[in-house]
Motif scaffolding. Sequence first.
Motif, mmCIF file in Angstrom:
data_model
loop_
_atom_site.group_PDB
_atom_site.id
_atom_site.type_symbol
_atom_site.label_atom_id
_atom_site.label_comp_id
_atom_site.label_asym_id
_atom_site.label_seq_id
_atom_site.Cartn_x
_atom_site.Cartn_y
_atom_site.Cartn_z
ATOM 1 N N GLY A 165 0.830 -1.201 0.000
ATOM 2 C CA GLY A 165 0.000 0.000 0.000
ATOM 3 C C GLY A 165 0.860 1.243 0.000
ATOM 4 N N ILE A 166 0.536 2.192 -0.871
ATOM 5 C CA ILE A 166 1.295 3.446 -0.948
ATOM 6 C C ILE A 166 0.351 4.604 -0.657
ATOM 7 N N ALA A 167 0.643 5.339 0.392
ATOM 8 C CA ALA A 167 -0.153 6.524 0.715
ATOM 9 C C ALA A 167 0.315 7.715 -0.108
ATOM 10 N N ARG A 168 1.649 7.927 -0.107
ATOM 11 C CA ARG A 168 2.204 9.074 -0.823
ATOM 12 C C ARG A 168 3.553 8.710 -1.425
ATOM 13 N N LEU A 169 3.842 9.294 -2.578
ATOM 14 C CA LEU A 169 5.169 9.260 -3.176
ATOM 15 C C LEU A 169 5.829 10.576 -2.796
ATOM 16 N N GLU A 189 -0.052 9.072 -13.777
ATOM 17 C CA GLU A 189 -0.813 7.850 -14.032
ATOM 18 C C GLU A 189 -0.505 6.775 -12.995
ATOM 19 N N PHE A 190 0.778 6.617 -12.679
ATOM 20 C CA PHE A 190 1.170 5.606 -11.699
ATOM 21 C C PHE A 190 0.561 5.904 -10.333
ATOM 22 N N ALA A 191 0.642 7.164 -9.896
ATOM 23 C CA ALA A 191 0.082 7.534 -8.598
ATOM 24 C C ALA A 191 -1.421 7.286 -8.562
ATOM 25 N N ALA A 192 -2.106 7.631 -9.645
ATOM 26 C CA ALA A 192 -3.551 7.413 -9.702
ATOM 27 C C ALA A 192 -3.875 5.922 -9.632
ATOM 28 N N ASP A 193 -3.085 5.102 -10.328
ATOM 29 C CA ASP A 193 -3.306 3.652 -10.304
ATOM 30 C C ASP A 193 -3.170 3.083 -8.896
ATOM 31 N N GLY A 195 -3.612 4.867 -6.100
ATOM 32 C CA GLY A 195 -4.390 5.632 -5.131
ATOM 33 C C GLY A 195 -3.521 6.484 -4.230
ATOM 34 N N ALA A 196 -2.380 6.922 -4.753
ATOM 35 C CA ALA A 196 -1.416 7.686 -3.965
ATOM 36 C C ALA A 196 -1.395 9.143 -4.408
ATOM 37 N N SER A 197 -0.814 9.987 -3.576
ATOM 38 C CA SER A 197 -0.599 11.387 -3.922
ATOM 39 C C SER A 197 0.897 11.659 -3.968
ATOM 40 N N LEU A 198 1.271 12.760 -4.603
ATOM 41 C CA LEU A 198 2.658 13.209 -4.609
ATOM 42 C C LEU A 198 2.821 14.241 -3.498
ATOM 43 N N CYS A 290 0.099 16.838 -3.881
ATOM 44 C CA CYS A 290 -0.693 16.832 -5.107
ATOM 45 C C CYS A 290 -1.314 15.466 -5.291
ATOM 46 N N ARG A 291 -2.582 15.424 -5.636
ATOM 47 C CA ARG A 291 -3.220 14.160 -5.937
ATOM 48 C C ARG A 291 -2.640 13.583 -7.216
ATOM 49 N N GLY A 292 -2.652 12.261 -7.306
ATOM 50 C CA GLY A 292 -2.079 11.590 -8.461
ATOM 51 C C GLY A 292 -2.711 12.010 -9.769
#
Length: 299
Positions: A165-169, A189-193, A195-198, A290-292
């Motif tokens: 599980g990834i919360a944030r990058l 795209e990766f973050a959205a896939d 469910g993570a945010s930057l 930032c949201r993914g």
Amino acid sequence: MSNPWRRAHRRALKNGESSYIDPQTGFHVFTEIGLARRGCCCGSGCRHCPYQHESMSLADRAARGKQPSWLTADTAPAEPADVLFWSGGKDSFLALRALHREGLHPIVLLTTFYVATRIVAHQEIHIDAVIRQAEHLGLPLLGVPLHPGETYMDRIRAACKLVPGIARLVFGDLHLLHIREWRGVAFREFAADRGASLHFPVWGVPYDTLITDLEASGVTCEVSAVTEAAEGVVAVGERFDRAMMARLSGGIDPFGENGEFHTLVKVWEGAGPQGAVATTGAGPSHGTQCRGEGGSAAS
């Protein structure tokens, strides 16, 4: 530049073949399909190992592993984690301290390095030094060998499969807008896939605040690489501190943010693991998230 063996491997995978001939060496090489049919890792450090080198020792993974794998005894936590892109230098270290102050999620360090040299790009730090940092800090380290002919994001995607599980990058960018914008595009795209945010916890933080926080950590920070822009002014092995910042001139950024120099944070010198990332005291309260999918919100 694409590797000839990479093209040969892709053709073999497309045809469902267990091996291919390396066009550079003439050797027979097992494909990912062929290795998967074995059912387990053989521990030989195979080029296309689908098991993240799980049968190799940690030392062997660091020395000759070719696929993303855990380089510390600690691995990903069960709950969603902050994945911090870790260079071994001051910016990522300051981002780590900011994450500890937030205290929102477990932290995983992710470091990319060249597969042939085991060196972290730009920092000129060997992966062994990064492992030493992670072990001292008590944090799991995900190592990502970079191969010629394979895209950076393909390697990141493969590596992050090891994190449930990834919360944030999380990135230690300070103020270079073009780098941050590139991350927004490359990771959207990766973050959205996932469910993570930057998250950029030290973005826009004044240098005086950052150097004060670095001093408060008690660790030693040294210059690990110098580019032409700072030759003769900054030396490898020199201590990065407030005094060094004060004497820089001629357009050299005091934090080396234009690539003039890079650093290694010796977390094992001058502070215990808890002291290096202590959450007490005043620290940067800036940073953005930032949201993914590209929207942004203040953190």
